[in-house]
Design a protein around this motif. Structure first.
Motif, PDB file in Angstrom:
ATOM      1  N   VAL B  90      -5.678   4.441  -7.878  1.00 35.45           N
ATOM      2  CA  VAL B  90      -6.402   3.388  -7.176  1.00 35.45           C
ATOM      3  C   VAL B  90      -7.214   4.013  -6.046  1.00 35.45           C
ATOM      4  O   VAL B  90      -6.721   4.893  -5.343  1.00 35.45           O
ATOM      5  CB  VAL B  90      -5.395   2.364  -6.585  1.00 35.45           C
ATOM      6  N   VAL B  95     -10.659  -1.705  -3.181  1.00 31.35           N
ATOM      7  CA  VAL B  95      -9.772  -2.798  -3.557  1.00 31.35           C
ATOM      8  C   VAL B  95      -9.895  -3.928  -2.545  1.00 31.35           C
ATOM      9  O   VAL B  95      -9.642  -3.725  -1.363  1.00 31.35           O
ATOM     10  CB  VAL B  95      -8.308  -2.312  -3.614  1.00 31.35           C
ATOM     11  N   GLU B 100      -2.580  -8.085  -4.362  1.00 29.48           N
ATOM     12  CA  GLU B 100      -2.940  -8.800  -5.582  1.00 29.48           C
ATOM     13  C   GLU B 100      -3.146  -7.819  -6.732  1.00 29.48           C
ATOM     14  O   GLU B 100      -2.691  -8.054  -7.857  1.00 29.48           O
ATOM     15  CB  GLU B 100      -4.228  -9.583  -5.306  1.00 29.48           C
ATOM     16  N   LEU B 101      -3.812  -6.710  -6.432  1.00 25.74           N
ATOM     17  CA  LEU B 101      -4.081  -5.713  -7.469  1.00 25.74           C
ATOM     18  C   LEU B 101      -2.767  -5.154  -8.017  1.00 25.74           C
ATOM     19  O   LEU B 101      -2.577  -5.053  -9.234  1.00 25.74           O
ATOM     20  CB  LEU B 101      -4.945  -4.583  -6.910  1.00 25.74           C
ATOM     21  N   LYS B 104      -1.158  -7.581 -10.259  1.00 20.77           N
ATOM     22  CA  LYS B 104      -1.796  -7.658 -11.569  1.00 20.77           C
ATOM     23  C   LYS B 104      -1.441  -6.436 -12.409  1.00 20.77           C
ATOM     24  O   LYS B 104      -1.182  -6.542 -13.612  1.00 20.77           O
ATOM     25  CB  LYS B 104      -3.321  -7.717 -11.397  1.00 20.77           C
ATOM     26  N   LEU B 105      -1.444  -5.263 -11.756  1.00 18.23           N
ATOM     27  CA  LEU B 105      -1.165  -4.033 -12.493  1.00 18.23           C
ATOM     28  C   LEU B 105       0.265  -4.004 -13.017  1.00 18.23           C
ATOM     29  O   LEU B 105       0.537  -3.496 -14.097  1.00 18.23           O
ATOM     30  CB  LEU B 105      -1.419  -2.816 -11.600  1.00 18.23           C
ATOM     31  N   LEU B 154      -9.922  -5.548 -12.501  1.00 19.51           N
ATOM     32  CA  LEU B 154      -9.085  -4.722 -11.629  1.00 19.51           C
ATOM     33  C   LEU B 154      -9.949  -3.727 -10.849  1.00 19.51           C
ATOM     34  O   LEU B 154      -9.867  -2.523 -11.050  1.00 19.51           O
ATOM     35  CB  LEU B 154      -8.059  -3.964 -12.476  1.00 19.51           C
ATOM     36  N   ALA B 157      -9.032   0.088  -9.477  1.00 21.37           N
ATOM     37  CA  ALA B 157      -8.033   0.794 -10.282  1.00 21.37           C
ATOM     38  C   ALA B 157      -8.735   1.512 -11.426  1.00 21.37           C
ATOM     39  O   ALA B 157      -9.748   1.062 -11.932  1.00 21.37           O
ATOM     40  CB  ALA B 157      -7.016  -0.189 -10.835  1.00 21.37           C
TER      41      ALA B 157
END
Lengths: 380, 622
Positions: B90, B95, B100-101, B104-105, B154, B157
């Protein structure tokens, strides 16, 4: 407008004025037209680059410019007496729309400025921007100059109505510009110095109160950002830092058309609308900026000349107010993008992408042309 | 009248308006001039500064990490390589919302608590902006595919193909080659951040650490143009990295694997040295561990399992284990006593099974009940008689024993080229005063004589001192590395211990008899040996100290309390080529537990026919 008006010519009136040229028949001012077309052309070139070589914006802008030219010719044909007599109509319509926008408008960037009419969306403030100075000019033109206090008061009411409606959108920048266009009529009309001084004092006194109570958070932020953009590099200061960097890195000759790194690498926000001068300055350098300033000077100079030689008080006041409004747009836009003024939503006339602004500019030019080619000589 | 006044008014008004217009025109002119000045200031006067700013905006220097040097054994078998691996990383600057990222990941790829924790640890202040921070290593193909589908959602990332260190022979070389691991905060403080730009790992142990600077290579740079979101648009200029140097070890991986497999299940160590050059042919410590676990960050659970294992797999016994050498010191002390003319080959001692110092009532016991009878030096070595050595030590005195012992290599680091080596102890009165704060007793000397008491050695030191004996006195630093890049290392003789040939002959002969003599303590390994002869010495070291007058039965003791089995040897006797030091913890007796390992090593090294090696498979596999 009658033959009798014609007979009462002043002894110092230029003899040429009595000779009817082809331009007067067509109601075209060739100097103004060429200056506008050249500026517009320069604008197309910059816009193409600012929209990353995509023709979408350029095509739309060209179509709108085409429409604008037609509108301009049309407006130029309208007798000024008609405009003078009926200008209250668009003014009132503008007020109504400004009220409507408060309830029905589309919100952009925290302010309701746009009115959606099917496929067309526009800012009603544009209508007021044009009709307000014309209305005040029509009103004062009929009265003795310098205006008396009650006439000044009436004019201020005319000005404050739309300004107040725009302030609540909220759009401080536009409301100040609109107020400026109205006040400029008063000034040219010979507003007495004591009123001017009194207004200044009033403004100075009220400034701290307005700052504290009258401004939205984002407006205060913008003003603070202007004075110290470094304080918030990635937030509000970003636009200013990036646009000033774009301008400065253009140097004397610029980086070359389509080669501006700031704009093409997306560092510059709003590159095709309000911040387009940064693209121009980056790619064409100081020479490009000077060329643009020269073109604007030509337009403004010609506007002043038109006002200077206009035949009726209304024409004189209206053309002066219109051309001054045009100048204010140029100045405010170029000053804000180069970090001298806070960021307000003001497009660069004839260069920035945007339909409403372009059409209203052509209407303005049309009126100026009508004034320029108005038959007759100096009269009341 | 009205018309007149209007007429007059008009002239006045025109002049008034024109006056105001002129004033406005002046204001406009002034304002336009201000604009021109402002743009002139920015574009002409401040040009340099803004060009720099604009370039800084778009041009980023990006490190191109070098490929780490490979490590081979002496025959070119790959021991450490770089394999491609998918890493999810990342760029924090890109970002919008990190929490949040990560959320999601974690749906797309398997993220553990420690992955996230480790990720967060890397946000230290000195971090290069716009440099990717690894979040998860070694993604599976499936995870890569899932990420690719959702990548648009994303921002920041990205998946990178990275070369990851891999050790094909895993646990066999964990204690030699060591491993690389993530650069942690402590490493960060001691390294040149510039040299490690773009790199995430550093040598942590073994060869990987010792030769870090050679294996590292030189980092390359590229100037890349990025857009406002940090996406790389093109490479403007590239300075290629210089790959790290390849290293060839002296180790024979076939031998290493064979010895390791023999010692599997034991807590043991064995070191084999080429006596000619002191090249280390094998350095084994069991149990071992899989170094590949450490490369991309070992999980807390796995790490604490390794730490809490009573067998201490992370402990490199070969260079860090310090054991009482027991009787393995006897050949060396015999040489010292002969050379110092304290004893002669004919000198004998009667061994009734115990020994008393003059004026003391405490008995020093022999390992053999009833004793060995009348014993000379040869027999004392062959049968490992303690009583003879009590007398020998007592007569020689600690100063000679310690002085020579130190020259042979006891009590100080051998200087082998991997970190972590322990020095062991060669006790002396000075040492005891400094370390323990008490005076030296004659009884201490007696204990030293049989390699007990304060004496401690590492398995490497055992092999090293045996190599010195095999070379008849020349001391050469043991070395694991044969060559680094183009540069190979030549052995340097650091010291030569002058001892008369007949003394060497006598001790060598006695050591030969340990294996090939009728009563030799390691005669079991010599019984079927015809191709060559081995000279050696067994040893037994007490794992715990037991009161001298208490009889004990080995079988009753828990295994971890049993004696350690030791063995040193070199071969062939006439023309020594290799020396060996072996210790099997709690193996009870050197002759039965440790000596067979030495036999296997010598068989491997001296017989040219190598068959049935598990190495063949691993070679094919890699």
């Amino acid at each position: 407008m009658s033959q009798t008006d014609f007979v009462r010519s002043l002894p110092d009136a230029e003899p040429d004025n009595s000779k009817v040229t082809i331009w007067q028949i067509l109601h075209i001012d060739p100097i103004l037209l060429s200056a506008v077309v050249l500026t517009l052309g320069f604008g197309f070139i910059v816009l193409y680059s600012a929209s990353d070589g995509q023709t979408f914006y350029l095509k739309r802008q060209m179509i709108l410019a085409g429409v604008g030219v037609v509108v301009m010719f049309g407006i130029a044909q309208i007798p000024l007496s008609v405009i003078r007599r009926w200008v209250w109509l668009p003014y009132l319509g503008g007020l109504v729309l400004l009220v409507a926008v408060i309830y029905l408008g589309t919100e952009v960037n925290g302010a309701q400025r746009w009115l959606n009419l099917g496929p067309v969306s526009f800012q009603p403030s544009e209508i007021v921007k044009l009709s307000l100075p014309l209305l005040v000019a029509a009103y004062l033109g009929k009265r003795q100059l310098p205006p008396r206090l009650k006439h000044v008061a009436a004019s201020i009411v005319m000005i404050l109505l739309p300004v107040a409606l725009i302030v609540v959108q909220p759009d401080l920048g536009t409301s100040l510009l609109v107020a400026g266009s109205g006040v400029s009529v008063l000034f040219v009309g010979g507003l007495r110095a004591r009123y001017i001084i009194g207004a200044f004092v009033l403004m100075l006194v009220s400034a701290p109160i307005v700052w504290q109570w009258g401004l939205h958070e984002y407006q205060r932020e913008r003003i603070i950002t202007m004075f110290n953009p470094e304080a918030d590099r990635l937030g509000a200061g970003w636009n200013i830092i990036q646009s000033v960097t774009a301008i400065g890195s253009g140097g004397m000759n610029g980086k070359g058309w389509l080669l501006g790194t700031q704009s093409h690498l997306d560092f510059l926000p709003e590159g095709h609308t309000d911040f387009i001068i940064a693209v121009l300055a980056e790619e064409f350098g100081f020479r490009g900026v000077c060329l643009l300033l020269a073109l604007y000077s030509l337009i403004i100079g010609r506007g002043c000349w038109i006002s200077f030689t206009a035949k009726t008080p209304f024409s004189r006041l209206a053309s002066a107010a219109l051309i001054f409004t045009f100048f204010i747009y140029v100045f405010v836009n170029m000053a804000m993008v180069s970090g001298m003024l806070p960021v307000v939503g003001v497009p660069l006339p004839l260069v920035s992408y945007g339909g409403t602004s372009l059409i209203s500019l052509f209407i303005m030019v049309g009126i100026l042309m009508a004034i320029s080619t108005e038959p007759g000589t100096l009269k009341s | 009248m009205r018309e007149d006044s209007l007429f007059r008014d008009e002239q006045l008004e025109v002049r008034l308006i024109q006056g105001r217009l002129q004033f406005l025109a002046l204001v406009v002119l002034a304002c336009l001039a201000v604009l021109a000045l402002r743009y002139h200031y920015l574009q002409i006067e401040q040009f340099e500064q803004f060009v720099t700013l604009s370039d800084e905006n778009r041009i980023h220097v990006r490190a191109v990490p070098p490929t780490r040097g490979l490590i081979f054994d002496r025959n070119g078998v790959l021991l450490a390589e770089n394999k491609p691996s998918y890493t999810l990383s990342v760029v924090p600057e890109n970002v919008p919302n990190m929490l949040e990222l990560v959320d999601k990941l974690s749906v797309i790829v398997d993220l553990t608590e420690s992955d996230i924790e480790r990720f967060q640890e890397q946000f230290h202040p000195g971090r290069r902006p716009f440099e990717a921070v690894p979040l998860r290593y070694s993604l599976t193909e499936e995870e890569v595919a899932r990420f690719a589908v959702q990548e648009f959602d994303l921002p920041g990332a990205d998946i990178q193909v990275e070369l990851i260190r891999h050790y094909p022979l895993g646990e066999y070389f964990a204690h030699v080659v060591g491993y690389v691991g993530r650069i942690n905060e402590r490493d960060q403080a001691s390294i040149d951040a510039e040299a490690y730009a773009g790199l995430h790992v550093i040598g942590k142990t073994g060869i990987e650490r010792q030769y870090e600077s050679e294996l590292l290579g030189e980092v390359g740079y590229e100037y890349v143009e990025t857009d406002a979101r940090g996406n790389v648009l093109r490479v403007l200029e590239r300075h290629h990295p210089l790959p790290g140097k390849n290293i060839y070890l002296n180790i024979d991986s076939e031998l290493q694997v064979a010895v390791h497999d023999q010692l599997r299940g034991e807590q043991a160590a064995a070191v084999a040295i080429d006596t000619e050059s002191s090249a280390v042919m094998a350095l084994v410590s069991t149990p071992s561990f899989d170094p590949n676990l450490f490369v991309s960050g070992i999980s807390t659970r796995e790490y604490s399992a390794l730490l809490q294992d009573l067998a201490k797999p992370l402990f490199n016994r070969a260079i860090q284990g310090q054991y009482p050498p027991g009787s393995t010191v006897k050949p060396m002390f015999g040489l010292i006593a002969l050379e110092e003319e304290i004893v002669t080959p004919e000198f004998t001692v009667f061994d009734p099974g115990y020994y008393y110092l003059e004026g003391q009532e405490r008995p020093y016991r022999d390992w053999k009940d009833g004793g060995h009878g009348t014993v000379n030096l040869s027999k004392a070595i062959e049968e490992s008689c303690n009583v003879y050595y009590y007398e020998l030590a007592n007569k020689t005195g600690i100063d000679s024993l310690a002085g020579y012992g130190s020259r042979f290599g006891l009590g100080h680091l051998t200087g082998i080229d991997i970190p972590g080596e322990q020095s062991g102890t060669m006790p002396s009165p000075e040492w005891k005063r400094e370390a323990r704060g008490v005076v030296w007793y004659p009884g201490d000397t007696v204990n030293v004589g049989i390699g007990q008491g304060f004496t401690q050695v590492t398995p490497l030191q055992m092999a090293q001192t045996t190599a010195v004996i095999a070379r008849r006195g020349s001391v050469i630093k043991p070395s694991l590395v044969q060559s680094v890049g183009e540069q190979s290392f030549e052995p340097v003789i650091e010291d030569v211990i002058e001892i008369k040939d007949e003394n060497w002959d006598l001790v060598s002969d006695a050591m030969r008899n340990v294996i090939h003599g009728t009563y030799g303590t390691a005669r079991a390994i010599g019984a079927d040996l015809e191709e060559y002869e081995i000279a050696g010495k067994t040893g037994t070291a007490q794992a715990i100290s037991i009161a001298e007058d208490v009889d004990y039965d080995d079988l009753e003791l828990e295994k971890r309390l049993r004696d350690h089995a030791l063995f040193i040897a070199y071969a062939p006797v006439e023309e020594p080529k290799f020396s060996v030091g072996v210790i099997v913890e709690n193996g009870e007796h050197g002759g039965s537990m440790a000596a067979p390992i030495a036999r296997i090593i010598f068989d491997k090294l001296l017989e040219p026919t190598h068959t049935d090696s598990p190495l063949e498979e691993s070679r094919v596999a890699n």
